[in-house]
Scaffold this motif. Structure first.
Motif, mmCIF file in Angstrom:
data_model
loop_
_atom_site.group_PDB
_atom_site.id
_atom_site.type_symbol
_atom_site.label_atom_id
_atom_site.label_comp_id
_atom_site.label_asym_id
_atom_site.label_seq_id
_atom_site.Cartn_x
_atom_site.Cartn_y
_atom_site.Cartn_z
ATOM 1 N N ASN A 61 0.688 5.322 -4.123
ATOM 2 C CA ASN A 61 0.077 5.637 -5.043
ATOM 3 C C ASN A 61 -0.077 7.051 -5.471
ATOM 4 O O ASN A 61 -0.423 7.429 -6.592
ATOM 5 C CB ASN A 61 -1.494 5.220 -4.829
ATOM 6 C CG ASN A 61 -1.708 3.682 -4.662
ATOM 7 O OD1 ASN A 61 -0.928 3.204 -5.268
ATOM 8 N ND2 ASN A 61 -2.847 3.489 -3.917
ATOM 9 N N HIS A 63 2.351 8.841 -5.540
ATOM 10 C CA HIS A 63 3.648 9.072 -6.205
ATOM 11 C C HIS A 63 3.683 8.573 -7.400
ATOM 12 O O HIS A 63 4.624 8.262 -8.190
ATOM 13 C CB HIS A 63 4.932 9.172 -5.382
ATOM 14 C CG HIS A 63 5.027 10.077 -4.264
ATOM 15 N ND1 HIS A 63 5.897 11.238 -4.515
ATOM 16 C CD2 HIS A 63 4.467 10.037 -2.883
ATOM 17 C CE1 HIS A 63 5.926 12.102 -3.382
ATOM 18 N NE2 HIS A 63 5.051 11.508 -2.563
ATOM 19 N N ASN A 64 2.579 7.885 -7.792
ATOM 20 C CA ASN A 64 2.458 6.863 -9.055
ATOM 21 C C ASN A 64 3.663 5.783 -9.028
ATOM 22 O O ASN A 64 4.071 5.681 -10.004
ATOM 23 C CB ASN A 64 2.567 7.759 -10.238
ATOM 24 C CG ASN A 64 1.213 8.494 -10.450
ATOM 25 O OD1 ASN A 64 0.144 8.205 -10.112
ATOM 26 N ND2 ASN A 64 1.779 9.856 -10.923
#
Length: 112
Positions: A61, A63-64
Motif C-alpha cells: 500500500n 508503494h501504491n
C-alpha cells in the motif's frame, strides 16, 4: 517448472542491498531467499512470493501497489506476488520480513 538459477541470481542482485546477510538455498527445484537467517522470499517457477501478512500488505500500500495473489505450489496457501523489478518495494519488503519473521528452529535428526 522449476525456477532457473539465472532468475534466482537476478532476484538476489535486486535485494542484496537490503542487508549484509542475504543468502538463498535451492529447495525442491525452487528457491528460498533468506535475510539475516530468516526465510523472506519464496521463488517458485520464476515468480517471487511473500507471505500474506498485514505488514506486507502495508508495504504494498505504501508503494501504491495492489498485489496479485498466487499459489507457489500445489497445496500451499496463497501468497502475494512481489514485482522483483520494483527495487524499492522489494528491498523494503525483505527488510520488513527480516525484522518480523522468526528464525527457523533447527530440526533434530531421528538418530540424535
Amino acid at each position: 517448472m522449476a525456477s532457473s538459477k539465472d532468475f534466482m541470481d537476478f532476484v538476489y542482485d535486486q535485494v542484496v542491498i537490503a542487508s549484509s546477510d542475504i543468502t538463498y538455498r535451492k529447495m525442491f527445484g525452487d528457491y528460498m531467499l533468506f535475510c539475516d537467517g530468516r526465510p523472506v522470499l519464496l521463488i517458485c517457477d520464476d515468480t517471487v512470493y511473500v507471505k500474506q501478512l498485514p505488514e506486507t500488505l502495508s508495504v504494498f500500500n505504501k508503494h501504491n501497489v495492489i498485489p496479485e495473489l498466487g499459489t507457489p505450489f500445489k497445496g500451499a496457501r496463497p501468497h502475494y506476488i512481489l514485482d522483483i523489478e520494483n527495487i524499492d518495494l522489494s528491498v523494503e519488503m525483505v527488510q520488513l520480513l527480516a525484522r518480523i519473521l522468526p528464525i527457523p528452529k533447527k530440526k533434530k535428526r531421528k538418530n540424535e
